[in-house]
Scaffold this active site. Structure first.
Site, PDB file in Angstrom:
ATOM      1  N   ASN A  77      39.602  45.499  34.974  1.00 35.50           N
ATOM      2  CA  ASN A  77      40.784  46.082  35.601  1.00 35.50           C
ATOM      3  C   ASN A  77      41.809  46.572  34.585  1.00 35.50           C
ATOM      4  O   ASN A  77      42.562  47.510  34.868  1.00 35.50           O
ATOM      5  CB  ASN A  77      41.422  45.068  36.548  1.00 35.50           C
ATOM      6  CG  ASN A  77      40.673  44.961  37.857  1.00 35.50           C
ATOM      7  OD1 ASN A  77      40.920  45.721  38.784  1.00 35.50           O
ATOM      8  ND2 ASN A  77      39.719  44.037  37.935  1.00 35.50           N
ATOM      9  N   GLU A  78      41.848  45.952  33.426  1.00 32.31           N
ATOM     10  CA  GLU A  78      42.824  46.348  32.417  1.00 32.31           C
ATOM     11  C   GLU A  78      42.399  47.609  31.664  1.00 32.31           C
ATOM     12  O   GLU A  78      43.211  48.501  31.431  1.00 32.31           O
ATOM     13  CB  GLU A  78      43.042  45.205  31.415  1.00 32.31           C
ATOM     14  CG  GLU A  78      43.773  43.993  31.976  1.00 32.31           C
ATOM     15  CD  GLU A  78      45.254  44.255  32.202  1.00 32.31           C
ATOM     16  OE1 GLU A  78      45.761  45.297  31.747  1.00 32.31           O
ATOM     17  OE2 GLU A  78      45.899  43.409  32.846  1.00 32.31           O
ATOM     18  N   SER A  79      41.132  47.664  31.253  1.00 26.37           N
ATOM     19  CA  SER A  79      40.718  48.746  30.347  1.00 26.37           C
ATOM     20  C   SER A  79      39.381  49.378  30.680  1.00 26.37           C
ATOM     21  O   SER A  79      38.955  50.294  29.975  1.00 26.37           O
ATOM     22  CB  SER A  79      40.637  48.198  28.918  1.00 26.37           C
ATOM     23  OG  SER A  79      39.571  47.250  28.824  1.00 26.37           O
ATOM     24  N   TYR A 184      46.569  44.304  41.786  1.00 24.31           N
ATOM     25  CA  TYR A 184      45.900  43.826  40.568  1.00 24.31           C
ATOM     26  C   TYR A 184      45.287  42.445  40.789  1.00 24.31           C
ATOM     27  O   TYR A 184      44.108  42.222  40.489  1.00 24.31           O
ATOM     28  CB  TYR A 184      46.913  43.784  39.429  1.00 24.31           C
ATOM     29  CG  TYR A 184      46.379  43.196  38.147  1.00 24.31           C
ATOM     30  CD1 TYR A 184      45.662  43.974  37.244  1.00 24.31           C
ATOM     31  CD2 TYR A 184      46.592  41.852  37.830  1.00 24.31           C
ATOM     32  CE1 TYR A 184      45.169  43.431  36.065  1.00 24.31           C
ATOM     33  CE2 TYR A 184      46.108  41.308  36.655  1.00 24.31           C
ATOM     34  CZ  TYR A 184      45.400  42.105  35.774  1.00 24.31           C
ATOM     35  OH  TYR A 184      44.908  41.564  34.615  1.00 24.31           O
TER      36      TYR A 184
END
Length: 201
Positions: A77-79, A184
């Site tokens: 989810n971050e990168s 998120y």
């Protein structure tokens, strides 16, 4: 004239049939190949839920006593597993660490730090997992609060806990004030379940 026309139509129909038969055989071969290499699960592992840098993730997660599948879901989810990812806000690398946060982590670990470290997958994961585990400890194992803090900042989560009288047993994702953070947290937890389904041995 009519005889020639009929023969022409017949030839076209035969060509069409041969092409359809070829496409059908190719489809069967593709289906067999897809099944041989693992079918849909293979597709999920390869394209939807990749587990790149698995050894780094599992080593760091074991050292910090945290869930490697949660770490993988955070990275996704971050990168999207891009080690060169950089956000407009300044977060860097696989786990999208802010340089000042990473410098603080390095200080806690008694290490020297330069921003170049954040582009190194092993270092970024080690710092990111340490930070995630630290948040889990701070919020007494509450993964929702820890993930919210990872996304929105621990200070904001502490403010919300005080303002809305949340406790360490908080479990209402929909009550998180920031829409981005709500999405998120939900996405990470859902992805963690998929990683566990696909990779748990």
């Amino acid at each position: 004239m009519l005889r020639n026309c009929g023969a022409s139509v017949l030839r076209r129909l035969r060509r069409m049939w041969r092409r359809l038969w070829l496409l059908l055989r190719l489809a069967v071969v593709a289906a067999v190949a897809f099944a041989v290499v693992g079918g849909w699960a293979w597709f999920e592992r390869s394209y939807i839920y990749p587990y790149d840098y698995r050894s780094y993730i599992e080593t760091s997660a074991a050292q910090q006593h945290t869930d490697p599948f949660l770490v993988a879901a955070v990275i996704k989810n971050e990168s999207k597993f891009r080690s060169d990812a950089a956000s407009d806000g300044g977060a860097v690398g696989l786990m999208q660490l802010m340089p000042q946060t990473a410098a603080w982590i390095a200080g806690r670990l008694g290490e020297q730090f330069t921003e170049d470290y954040l582009y190194d997958p092993a270092m970024n994961i080690r710092y990111g997992v340490w930070y995630l585990a630290e948040l889990e400890k701070e919020f007494r194992g509450n993964e929702i609060l820890a993930l919210a803090a990872y996304n929105a900042g621990r200070g904001n989560v502490r403010d919300w806990m005080e303002r809305y009288r949340w406790t360490d047993t908080f479990d209402e994702i929909d009550a998180i004030p920031y829409p981005e953070t709500r999405l998120y947290v939900r996405a990470v937890l859902e992805d963690r379940a998929q990683y566990k389904r696909l990779y748990e041995e």
